[in-house]
Scaffold this active site. Structure first.
Site, short mmCIF file in Angstrom:
data_model
loop_
_atom_site.label_atom_id
_atom_site.label_comp_id
_atom_site.label_asym_id
_atom_site.label_seq_id
_atom_site.Cartn_x
_atom_site.Cartn_y
_atom_site.Cartn_z
N GLY A 1 -4.11 7.61 -25.59
CA GLY A 1 -4.22 6.56 -24.68
C GLY A 1 -5.41 6.73 -23.77
O GLY A 1 -6.56 6.73 -23.94
N GLY A 2 -4.87 7.18 -22.44
CA GLY A 2 -5.69 7.31 -21.45
C GLY A 2 -7.13 8.14 -21.51
O GLY A 2 -8.38 7.65 -21.38
N GLU B 1 5.10 0.46 -25.14
CA GLU B 1 4.73 -0.40 -24.14
C GLU B 1 5.05 -1.78 -24.64
O GLU B 1 5.29 -2.80 -24.02
CB GLU B 1 3.43 -0.55 -23.72
CG GLU B 1 3.19 0.67 -22.73
CD GLU B 1 1.84 1.32 -22.71
OE1 GLU B 1 0.88 0.83 -23.45
OE2 GLU B 1 1.79 2.42 -22.49
N GLY C 1 1.29 8.12 -20.68
CA GLY C 1 0.62 8.01 -19.34
C GLY C 1 1.10 8.42 -18.10
O GLY C 1 0.88 7.65 -17.03
N GLU D 1 5.95 9.22 -29.99
CA GLU D 1 5.39 9.21 -28.50
C GLU D 1 6.85 9.07 -27.41
O GLU D 1 7.35 8.25 -27.37
CB GLU D 1 4.59 8.01 -28.40
CG GLU D 1 3.48 7.98 -29.30
CD GLU D 1 2.52 7.14 -28.71
OE1 GLU D 1 1.24 7.56 -28.31
OE2 GLU D 1 2.83 5.78 -28.63
N SER E 1 0.21 11.53 -23.26
CA SER E 1 -0.74 12.55 -22.18
C SER E 1 -1.68 13.48 -22.88
O SER E 1 -1.65 14.52 -22.11
CB SER E 1 0.15 12.97 -21.03
OG SER E 1 0.72 11.91 -20.31
N ASN F 1 -6.14 4.53 -28.55
CA ASN F 1 -5.40 3.07 -27.91
C ASN F 1 -5.91 2.97 -26.57
O ASN F 1 -5.62 3.47 -25.78
CB ASN F 1 -3.82 3.43 -27.87
CG ASN F 1 -3.13 2.30 -27.32
OD1 ASN F 1 -3.79 1.16 -27.55
ND2 ASN F 1 -2.01 2.42 -27.21
N TRP F 2 -6.94 1.86 -26.68
CA TRP F 2 -7.38 1.48 -25.60
C TRP F 2 -6.66 0.64 -24.57
O TRP F 2 -6.95 0.42 -23.28
CB TRP F 2 -8.87 0.89 -25.77
CG TRP F 2 -9.86 1.80 -26.45
CD1 TRP F 2 -9.59 3.11 -26.74
CD2 TRP F 2 -10.95 1.11 -26.89
NE1 TRP F 2 -10.78 3.49 -27.51
CE2 TRP F 2 -11.69 2.28 -27.57
CE3 TRP F 2 -11.86 -0.01 -26.75
CZ2 TRP F 2 -13.05 2.26 -27.96
CZ3 TRP F 2 -13.02 0.10 -27.40
CH2 TRP F 2 -13.66 1.17 -28.12
N LYS F 3 -5.65 0.25 -25.01
CA LYS F 3 -4.59 -0.49 -24.32
C LYS F 3 -5.35 -1.70 -23.67
O LYS F 3 -6.27 -2.48 -24.20
CB LYS F 3 -3.88 0.30 -23.18
CG LYS F 3 -3.07 1.68 -23.89
CD LYS F 3 -2.33 2.17 -22.93
CE LYS F 3 -1.80 3.58 -23.38
NZ LYS F 3 -0.69 4.10 -22.66
N HIS G 1 4.48 0.26 -30.49
CA HIS G 1 4.04 1.12 -29.27
C HIS G 1 4.89 0.91 -28.07
O HIS G 1 5.68 -0.07 -27.96
CB HIS G 1 2.77 0.70 -28.57
CG HIS G 1 2.15 1.77 -27.53
ND1 HIS G 1 2.71 1.73 -26.31
CD2 HIS G 1 1.47 2.64 -27.87
CE1 HIS G 1 2.01 2.51 -25.93
NE2 HIS G 1 1.28 3.33 -26.55
C1 PEP Z 1 -0.50 5.85 -25.91
O1 PEP Z 1 -0.84 4.91 -25.29
O2 PEP Z 1 -0.16 5.84 -27.07
C2 PEP Z 1 -0.50 7.07 -25.22
C3 PEP Z 1 0.01 8.28 -25.81
O3 PEP Z 1 -0.92 6.97 -23.87
P1 PEP Z 1 -1.41 8.32 -22.85
O4 PEP Z 1 -2.29 9.26 -23.97
O5 PEP Z 1 -2.18 7.63 -21.99
O6 PEP Z 1 -0.16 9.10 -22.57
#
Ligand code: PEP
Length: 260
Positions: A238-239, A101, A177, A171, A217, A11-13, A99
């Protein structure tokens, strides 16, 4: 893992530029070894404006491209929204829904998310439904009820047949994040609980088939222990998905758990 191929999504957000999205997608495709791709499903969720360029970079490689969100409406006066049909038109095969966010950051309700889930599935997209509790809910001891409600409300009206094209991403919001990750045993216990709830809502066969991936994370350094849990069928990253090398390390970790 009983007949469940692992799935790793990136997930590049709201990150990348046209150029860096192209470079990232190209690096993932080039670095994805054939034997790993045979064992593990890979999906990329770039920002909407770069879906087309990423789709072109992927070409015929075994990498799904998906939207980070989708409208619950078919078409019409919905400024700023993107329909399932538009995603399909660009060659996308998947979408995230719910998600955190969006669920928490943009106050999307279970009803809104359920509408998105049903619209996406009816249109032919695969769906990854994201669920997870906030820190306050966790500290109050409500994690399981919160997640159970998000799953049952999100899947209302989804048939057993359509469930085959849906995965769930657990999640915990406090882990997204933040650099904090759920302990592998805590992730396993929530995934097992979600599977038990799916058995009640559907049946044992459906519950056993649904992929439940973990997000929060996940990095190359902690991927092995999380992905090794029997009810963890992959990850939403994500990151760490913004670095092709690290993302591919996580994909390889998922493939080697499956192969072992
Ligand atoms: C996500 O965006 O779904 C996520 C899990 O982000 P991160 O890995 O950065 O926590």
């Amino acid at each position: 893992m009983p007949d469940r191929r692992p799935l790793i999504g990136g997930n590049w957000k709201m990150n990348t530029t046209r150029e860096s999205a192209e470079a990232l997608a190209t690096a993932v495709v080039k670095g994805l070894a054939a034997d790993v791709a045979e064992t593990c499903d890979v999906a990329l969720f770039p920002p909407f404006p770069y879906l087309q360029v990423v789709r072109q970079c992927v070409g015929s490689a075994p990498v799904q491209v998906g939207g980070q969100d989708v409208s619950g409406h078919e078409e019409g006066a919905f400024t700023g929204q993107t329909s399932a049909r538009m995603l399909l038109d660009l060659g996308c095969t998947m979408t995230l829904v719910g998600h955190s966010e969006r669920r928490h950051g943009l106050n999307e309700s279970d009803e809104v998310l359920n509408r998105k889930v049903r619209m996406a599935l009816a249109s032919g997209l695969d769906v990854m439904l994201c669920v997870g509790e906030t820190l306050e809910e966790r500290e109050a001891g409500h994690s399981e009820q919160v997640v159970a409600k998000q799953v049952s409300a999100g899947l209302e009206g989804v048939t057993k047949a359509d469930l085959e094209r849906l995965s769930i991403a657990y999640e915990p919001v406090w882990a997204i994040g933040t650099g904090r990750t759920a302990a592998p045993e805590d992730a396993q216990s929530m995934h097992a609980r979600i599977r038990a709830d799916l058995e009640n809502q559907y049946d044992a066969r459906s519950a056993t088939s649904v992929r439940i991936v973990y997000g929060g994370s996940v990095k190359p350094a902690n991927a092995d222990s999380i992905l090794a849990q029997p009810d963890v069928d992959g990850g939403l990253i994500g990151g760490a998905s913004l670095d092709a090398g690290g993302f591919l390390d996580i994909v390889r970790a998922a493939a080697s758990v499956e192969a072992s």
